[in-house]
Write an enzyme that holds these catalytic residues in place. Structure first.
Site, PDB file in Angstrom:
ATOM      1  CE  LYS A 188      39.947  30.927  36.773  1.00 20.02           C
ATOM      2  NZ  LYS A 188      40.523  29.626  36.482  1.00 20.02           N
TER       3      LYS A 188
ATOM      4  CD  GLN B 294      44.195  28.427  35.619  1.00 18.77           C
ATOM      5  OE1 GLN B 294      43.347  29.319  35.559  1.00 18.77           O
ATOM      6  NE2 GLN B 294      44.050  27.346  36.367  1.00 18.77           N
TER       7      GLN B 294
ATOM      8  CG  ASP C 225      43.482  32.684  41.940  1.00 14.42           C
ATOM      9  OD1 ASP C 225      42.265  32.405  41.934  1.00 14.42           O
ATOM     10  OD2 ASP C 225      44.308  32.134  41.196  1.00 14.42           O
TER      11      ASP C 225
END
Length: 201
Positions: free
Chosen positions: A65, A109, A132
């Protein structure tokens, strides 16, 4: 059997394999141009990530990322915390990114260590920065026809982008989603329904 081989052969004839790597390269090129235009206006898009623990797979994902963000000219901020970090300390890291004006979107994460209540952490993320798309308000908007959340979960969104760029007409089609996880399966079904598909999970 010969009958099954014939069925598989028939299915393959109507199969269109989408090359995700080629599409990703194209999208990164487009993003680089878009970011450059924003930078010219004094806006440097910022991406943040919170990584808790030392899972090898999570570390790899976060590294990818960061690399992708830097390649297109974005600012990248990574907060790394040890696996035994207390929940309140993770919430402080979330608060830090929520309040950081240089970060326009961030993610925590997953998965988190077992002693952490995942939903408490995800609920603390500012929905406007929830890249997300896992905050309850964003998932809720995704489930409502005609409503668009600031962000939708990335893997399902990537699948929809691949289908769009491959010229696949979704409206009116029957779609089957394998799996019903909060991260992929459920939001994938919502996105397909938003595109007017009949979905079976």
């Amino acid at each position: 059997t010969e009958h099954h081989e014939h069925e598989l052969s028939s299915m393959r004839e109507g199969t269109n394999v989408i090359d995700g790597k080629v599409t990703a390269k194209t999208i990164r090129g487009e993003l680089k141009l878009e970011v450059a235009k924003l930078v010219e206006r004094g806006i440097v898009p910022g991406l943040g990530v919170i990584l808790v623990g030392d899972r090898t797979d999570s570390a790899v994902y976060v590294r990818m990322k960061g690399k992708a963000a830097k390649e297109v000219g974005m600012h990248f901020r990574k907060i790394v915390l040890p696996g035994d970090t207390k929940q309140d300390e993770i919430l402080e890291a979330v608060k830090s990114l929520n309040e950081d004006a240089s970060i326009h979107g961030f993610l925590v994460q997953l998965p988190l260590p077992k002693h952490i209540e995942e939903h408490v952490i995800l609920d603390a993320v500012d929905p406007r920065k929830d890249i997300d798309g896992l905050h309850p308000s964003n998932i809720g908007l995704l489930a409502l026809r005609g409503r668009v959340p600031p962000f939708a979960p990335c893997t399902p969104s990537g699948c929809m982008e691949l289908l769009k760029r491959a010229g696949v007409a979704i409206s009116g089609k029957k779609a089957v989603v394998l799996g019903r996880s909060n991260i992929v399966g459920v939001p994938m079904a919502f996105l397909l329904m938003q595109a007017n598909a009949t979905v079976t999970i």
